[in-house]
Design a protein around this motif. Sequence first.
Motif, PDB file in Angstrom:
ATOM      1  N   ALA A 185      72.789  52.767  69.546  1.00  0.00           N
ATOM      2  CA  ALA A 185      72.234  51.487  70.007  1.00  0.00           C
ATOM      3  C   ALA A 185      70.969  51.699  70.833  1.00  0.00           C
TER       4      ALA A 185
ATOM      5  N   ASN B  48      68.207  52.760  68.380  1.00  0.00           N
ATOM      6  CA  ASN B  48      67.786  51.622  67.550  1.00  0.00           C
ATOM      7  C   ASN B  48      67.014  50.582  68.381  1.00  0.00           C
ATOM      8  N   SER B  49      67.374  50.437  69.653  1.00  0.00           N
ATOM      9  CA  SER B  49      66.631  49.510  70.519  1.00  0.00           C
ATOM     10  C   SER B  49      65.198  49.995  70.699  1.00  0.00           C
ATOM     11  N   LYS B  50      65.036  51.311  70.918  1.00  0.00           N
ATOM     12  CA  LYS B  50      63.677  51.862  71.075  1.00  0.00           C
ATOM     13  C   LYS B  50      62.861  51.608  69.806  1.00  0.00           C
TER      14      LYS B  50
ATOM     15  N   ILE C  33      61.925  47.846  69.459  1.00  0.00           N
ATOM     16  CA  ILE C  33      60.842  47.427  70.366  1.00  0.00           C
ATOM     17  C   ILE C  33      59.506  47.984  69.888  1.00  0.00           C
TER      18      ILE C  33
ATOM     19  N   GLU D  50      64.519  44.027  63.835  1.00  0.00           N
ATOM     20  CA  GLU D  50      65.665  43.982  64.741  1.00  0.00           C
ATOM     21  C   GLU D  50      66.966  43.720  63.971  1.00  0.00           C
TER      22      GLU D  50
ATOM     23  N   PHE E 233      70.053  46.172  64.092  1.00  0.00           N
ATOM     24  CA  PHE E 233      71.294  45.607  64.642  1.00  0.00           C
ATOM     25  C   PHE E 233      72.454  45.873  63.676  1.00  0.00           C
TER      26      PHE E 233
ATOM     27  N   CYS F 103      73.811  49.391  63.511  1.00  0.00           N
ATOM     28  CA  CYS F 103      74.718  49.801  64.600  1.00  0.00           C
ATOM     29  C   CYS F 103      76.179  49.683  64.153  1.00  0.00           C
TER      30      CYS F 103
END
Length: 258
Positions: free
Chosen positions: A205, A208-210, A213, A228, A232, A235
């Motif tokens: 997570a 994947n967030s990095k 963004i 995104e 998402f 994940c």
Amino acid sequence: MEFKYLTLSKDGNVGILTINRPEALNALNRSVLQELDAALDELANDKDVYVIVLTGEGKAFVAGADIAEMKDMTPEEAKEFAETGSRVFRKLETIDKPVIAAVNGYALGGGCELAMACDIIIAGEQAKFGQPEVGLGITPGFGGTQRLPRIVGTKIAKEMIFTGGTITAQEAQRIGLVNKIVPPNTSLQTAIEMAKTIASKGQVAVRNSKRAIDQGIETDIDEGVKVENQLFAKCFESVDQKEGMTAFIEKRKPNFKN
Ligand code: CO8
């Protein structure tokens, strides 16, 4: 690999990379860049390193590219040097793990550019930031004209780059260049603590967030939302998603495996 100008250590799942050339305020010469390149590969491949902290030994984070080494460069050599630095900084920026810069002192020129290539900047109260290159008769060359306006906006970036002025950590925080200011000489400790907090979360997570963004910010909102959505959904292929949600339902701490 044995390093002359870097030290690499670990604290749990945090990799700590220190630029260690304090006699020249950690100025970036070709050898330092070459070692940074190799160290980033080592950190990228180390499955036990979830988060990276980058800092400088002594009173500077990095006082810039090595002026003595650049002084007599031909335009071709300067181009090669700038391209090498930009490639290494891009490797740092796109590494598949969060990177926190612990800026204890001067982050000038290439040093400010290096900090900007990190995901998060923690600065000591005494830290100083700036792009003084025009005072040397050159432009920023390791991405400063590109990353600074993306972070603080064109107006402030132009003022900083055109005047070559140095700003305090407080001013850097006010313009959004710095995340957090901490008492003198505690930036490394604070960065490691933050890194450990990040390392305690689900790493699929976090990674994947990095990606979401960084990819999203370079595109429009519709494309960004698609990026995104995909990350998402990805994940849900991970054991961490099952564990994170099961732990919540069972009212216990998650035991993430990655
Ligand atoms: N390069 C080489 N040596 C440096 C550098 C540097 N950037 N910065 C400091 N040093 C050296 C000094 O020469 C000095 O060495 P010595 O003891 O042998 O004389 C030693 O480090 C300690 O420095 P000072 O005595 O100057 O320390 P002070 O505390 O008095 O001052 C400053 C600290 C204000 C940070 C001062 O050292 C300074 O102004 N440094 C230069 C800052 C600067 O202009 N940085 C930008 C460099 S250009 C750049 O980064 C471009 C990046 C893109 C390159 C693209 C390639 C083409």
